[in-house]
Design an enzyme around this catalytic site. Sequence first.
Site, mmCIF file in Angstrom:
data_model
loop_
_atom_site.group_PDB
_atom_site.id
_atom_site.type_symbol
_atom_site.label_atom_id
_atom_site.label_comp_id
_atom_site.label_asym_id
_atom_site.label_seq_id
_atom_site.Cartn_x
_atom_site.Cartn_y
_atom_site.Cartn_z
ATOM 1 N N GLU A 56 0.823 -1.208 0.000
ATOM 2 C CA GLU A 56 0.000 0.000 0.000
ATOM 3 C C GLU A 56 0.860 1.262 0.000
ATOM 4 O O GLU A 56 0.565 2.208 -0.738
ATOM 5 C CB GLU A 56 -0.911 0.036 1.235
ATOM 6 C CG GLU A 56 -1.851 -1.137 1.344
ATOM 7 C CD GLU A 56 -1.331 -2.298 2.186
ATOM 8 O OE1 GLU A 56 -2.145 -2.927 2.881
ATOM 9 O OE2 GLU A 56 -0.110 -2.584 2.141
ATOM 10 N N CYS A 84 -2.814 -3.062 7.448
ATOM 11 C CA CYS A 84 -2.368 -2.918 8.836
ATOM 12 C C CYS A 84 -2.588 -1.462 9.271
ATOM 13 O O CYS A 84 -2.989 -0.610 8.476
ATOM 14 C CB CYS A 84 -0.895 -3.293 8.948
ATOM 15 S SG CYS A 84 0.220 -2.120 8.132
#
Length: 153
Positions: A56, A84
């Site tokens: 990401e 996360c």
Amino acid sequence: MIEEDIYYMQLALKEAKKALLKDEVPVGAVIVKDGQVIAKGHNLRESKQRTCSHAEIIAITKANKKLASWRLPGTTIYITIEPCSMCAGAILWSRIDRIVYGAKDIKGGALGSSYNLFDVPNINHRPTIKGGVLEEECQSVIKKFFKNKRMTK
């Protein structure tokens, strides 16, 4: 399920498989704006030896460069695994409008599996979240990776 979400998640899975070929945890991400892919990324923590080299973060950094802005409104990020806390935070601060992910991460997912970062009061941006897109395929890639890791130890 929206066909468009399936298509872009398949691209994120291709990114995850690139990570797999590099013996990285197979997570892939794709960022889309106005129906066009503007950035892709896959995990490179082991290759780069950088804590923040998650799929990401890599995709967001590429999108920032492509759009010449730290803000990414009007974009959707497709991720094979629930992000996360670090990645969810980066998504928050980059102002991505929509998050689509494949499989849940019960150990570290920050969109509801462990906790939900976006449930925190007073944050100034709340993207739309959709989970479970190609969930079995996304889960399978990561489960096989860790199964193989355990067998080689």
